[in-house]
Design a protein around this motif. Structure first.
Motif, short mmCIF file in Angstrom:
data_model
loop_
_atom_site.label_atom_id
_atom_site.label_comp_id
_atom_site.label_asym_id
_atom_site.label_seq_id
_atom_site.Cartn_x
_atom_site.Cartn_y
_atom_site.Cartn_z
N VAL A 52 0.84 -1.19 0.00
CA VAL A 52 0.00 0.00 0.00
C VAL A 52 0.88 1.24 0.00
N ASP A 55 1.12 8.40 2.17
CA ASP A 55 1.52 9.72 1.70
C ASP A 55 1.99 10.65 2.82
N GLU A 57 0.92 11.87 5.82
CA GLU A 57 0.04 12.97 6.17
C GLU A 57 0.00 13.07 7.69
N VAL A 58 0.61 14.10 8.22
CA VAL A 58 0.71 14.25 9.68
C VAL A 58 -0.47 15.08 10.18
N ILE A 75 -3.31 5.76 10.00
CA ILE A 75 -4.55 5.37 10.66
C ILE A 75 -5.54 4.84 9.64
N ARG A 76 -5.65 5.56 8.53
CA ARG A 76 -6.61 5.21 7.49
C ARG A 76 -6.25 3.84 6.87
N ILE A 77 -4.96 3.66 6.59
CA ILE A 77 -4.52 2.42 5.95
C ILE A 77 -4.67 1.24 6.91
N TRP B 99 -6.14 4.42 -3.17
CA TRP B 99 -7.35 4.02 -2.45
C TRP B 99 -8.44 5.08 -2.59
N ASP B 101 -11.15 6.38 -0.38
CA ASP B 101 -11.48 6.31 1.05
C ASP B 101 -12.91 6.74 1.37
N LYS B 117 -5.65 13.20 -2.26
CA LYS B 117 -6.09 14.50 -1.75
C LYS B 117 -7.03 15.24 -2.70
N GLN B 138 -11.89 12.21 4.38
CA GLN B 138 -12.54 10.94 4.72
C GLN B 138 -14.03 11.10 4.85
N LYS B 218 -13.47 7.41 19.16
CA LYS B 218 -13.90 8.23 18.04
C LYS B 218 -15.35 7.93 17.65
#
Lengths: 320, 336
Positions: A52, A55, A57-58, A75-77, B99, B101, B117, B138, B218
């Motif tokens: 995967v 990118d 992203e912080v 987190i997303r991955i 991906w 998302d 993005k 997201q 969350k």
């Protein structure tokens, strides 16, 4: 809750040999399946099952604290991968040579969903024996990567003399004395030296090499990343220690890259162990002190711009 | 077992559906239930008859539906629409296989999704416009009326009219914004945040902020009541239901429904009544009537079978659910 998936973070400066190491891990006959998260997707030529692209992203949290950052892409991955549990045994995150490892490590402490599903196994830093000392001069990222490492692969040792090797090792040890260090050519080393380290497991913190704890007396300029270790030969008072460690991590968290400690609390039969990344601390009472073990309290801090004497006095004032 | 507090059970009205993989999304396409699975398949269930097809090469990451089609976004970089008869149409394909998302669909059939993005919006005639938002969104949701898209991103939510050249309006609030919902009356936009909070805006000349905090986890599942007066959320050991009468929930306490020793993972309001389906990470499902807080048990707790998806059919007669271990089921409400 089912078994947490171990995650290994692979870092190192550009050209040090990360991709070589990654390919070794993936192609060795170990019967494990990995999901691999890479920053430079497409350039690595990785022979993995599930690769995967990330990118970097912080996400800064909105609590106003600049050092509490997490990697949003990670987190997303991880969230996406967790839906396919059973397809792989472990996850490897390869970060770019310029990446700061802190937001990666903090992601596993700060994000509860990630922490529930996965566990950070170890940060492995690949370094180049020939060029590391130059990088330590001109690249702050290289220092951070050494400071964060639980395992350091000192690669390309065939390209340097014995004196150069000794010199680069001492430079590494000044920054991080407790990482496991492996000298390699073309990253050749057994996979069990890299994976299943449990370096972030509070139970395993005593793996800190005791000798290194006593060797922190190097003289450096205060702006450099370096480690310091403090020992109290007996117990500490938790009523003094807990506020003190909270105060210094609040005040100096941005400069503390990593911290680890094993403490004997007065009147407590169990060892208190903790570790931290910047100002995020994770600690718990673990197993009992064994009968043949000397109750002592030890603390290791790796960071920059830290006042060693002040920290030492502060810690020693916590003695019970 | 029977105590005065034990909820009355609807268990015997649940028909199990064997999905076989983590259920990412559940949607009713008229009388056909479509389940999007994490292994890339779409399963169709119609009164017991099962049919499945591999729709994505890889996993399905996000889903939405307009009641006619199931729209799925996958880690193969594709957006695909599946209709009730199983016919699939590729809406988009990312050359770099990035991906997807987030996907969303409007009442008139417009579809929006992201690749990395960039947000893409496709109107009901098929024209696609793209917007670079700087961070990976997201949360995407169309306004209840009109062709306007809310985009959850870093430090706020953008409101974008894809059919115009106008710069999107930016509702700023520091931090990352995950899922986004728009109230049925169009007056409120609410987003979930990694700081275990909801943030909302009351729209108007000068949008005003609403902070909804105190969650232990969350809040990733949000559902409006049919009358738009309540917003239910996951992320705590009870469903947290915020009142949106008048000026919104600021200064008012939320309702807490179905408190148990487990984390709520999904919430779904009944489409016609103040009844909330609540799913937990231990696999339990409760049906809760807001008017008197009465609880009905739909599914008992089952290890490793946390609830991941809910879908009410249009008339509110059937509730479908899916779980992380590949179980699913359909509850048909008994005639009153």
């Amino acid at each position: 809750m089912s078994e947490k998936i171990p995650v290994t973070v692979l870092t190192g400066y550009l050209g040090a040999g990360k991709t070589t190491l990654l390919n070794r891990i993936l192609t060795e006959d170990h019967g494990k399946k990995f999901a691999v998260i890479v920053n430079e997707f497409g350039e690595a030529g990785i022979d993995g099952d599930l690769v995967v692209g990330a990118d970097e992203e912080v996400f800064e949290m909105n609590n106003g604290c600049i050092c509490c950052t997490v990697r949003g892409d990670l987190i997303r991955i991880l969230d996406g991968l967790m839906k396919r549990k059973g397809k792989f045994d472990a996850i490897i995150v390869e970060t770019t040579g310029l990446a700061d490892p802190a937001p990666v490590a903090q992601t596993f402490f700060v994000d509860q969903d990630v922490g529930d599903a996965t566990k950070l196994d170890a940060v492995i830093t690949v370094t180049d024996a020939k060029w590391l000392k130059d990088r330590l001069k001109d690249a702050p990222e290289a220092k951070n990567q050494i400071a964060f490492a639980d395992v350091i692969v000192l690669n390309k040792v065939d390209l340097v003399t014995a004196e150069e090797l000794a010199s680069v090792e001492s430079a590494i040890r000044a920054i991080n004395p407790y990482a496991k260090l492996h000298r390699t050519e073309r990253c050749a080393l057994p996979i069990d030296q890299l994976l299943d380290r449990n370096a972030f497991d509070l139970d395993r913190i005593l793996d800190i090499e005791p000798d290194f704890l006593e060797s922190g007396h190097h003289h450096h300029h205060s702006d450099e990343v370096r480690s310091m270790s403090f020992t109290i030969p007996g117990d500490v008072d938790p009523e003094k220690f807990m506020p003190w460690i909270n105060d210094i991590s609040q005040a100096q968290g941005p400069n503390i890259l990593r911290s680890k400690g094993i403490l004997a609390f007065k009147g407590e039969p169990r060892r208190f162990v903790f570790q931290g990344v910047h100002m995020i601390l994770d600690g718990d009472l673990q197993r009992d002190w064994k009968a043949d073990e000397t109750r002592s309290s030890r603390l290791v801090i790796i960071g920059r711009d830290l006042n060693e004497n002040e920290l030492r006095q502060g810690f020693e004032a916590c003695a019970a | 077992m029977n105590t005065t507090t034990a909820p009355v059970s609807l268990r015997e009205h649940v028909v199990p559906v064997e999905a076989g993989a983590h259920v990412v999304g559940a949607h009713w396409l008229k009388s056909t239930l479509a389940l999007a699975l994490a292994d890339g398949r779409v399963l169709r269930w119609s009164d017991g008859a099962l049919d499945s097809a591999e729709v994505h090469a890889g996993g399905i990451l996000c889903t939405c539906s307009d009641g006619e089609r199931l729209i799925t976004g996958g880690d193969d970089g594709r957006v695909v629409a599946t209709s009730a008869d199983g016919a699939t149409t590729e809406i988009a394909r990312d050359e770099k296989r990035r991906w997807v998302d987030a996907v969303t669909v409007s009442g008139s059939g417009s579809i929006a999704w992201n690749t990395a993005k960039t947000v893409h919006a496709r109107d009901d005639k098929g024209k696609v416009r793209s917007l670079d938002v700087g961070t990976t969104p997201q949360g995407l949701v169309f306004a209840p009326k009109g062709y306007r898209l809310a985009i959850g991103q870093m430090n706020g939510v953008s409101l974008w009219y894809p059919a115009t050249e106008a710069k999107p309006e930016f509702l700023e609030w520091k931090g990352a914004h995950l899922d986004v919902v728009w109230s049925p009356d169009g007056r409120f936009v609410v987003s979930s945040m990694p700081e275990n909070a909801l943030h909302g805006w009351r729209l108007g000349e000068k949008p005003s902020h609403m902070r909804m905090t105190g969650y232990p986890a969350k809040p990733r599942s949000l559902s409006w009541s049919h009358d738009g007066l309540w917003l239910a959320s996951s992320g705590a050991d009870a469903a947290i239901v915020w009142p949106f009468q008048g000026e919104g929930p600021q200064g008012k306490a939320p309702r807490e429904c179905g408190a148990r020793h487990a984390k709520v993972t999904r919430v779904a309001f009944h489409p016609k009544a103040l009844v909330l389906a609540v799913g937990y990470d231990d696999g339990c499902i409760l049906m809760i009537r807001l008017t008197d807080a009465s609880e009905l048990l739909v599914r008992p707790a089952l290890r490793d079978s946390g609830i991941t998806a809910f879908a009410w059919d249009k008339g509110g007669k059937r509730l479908a659910f899916g779980t992380e271990d590949g179980a699913a089921g359909v509850l048909t409400l008994p005639a009153a």
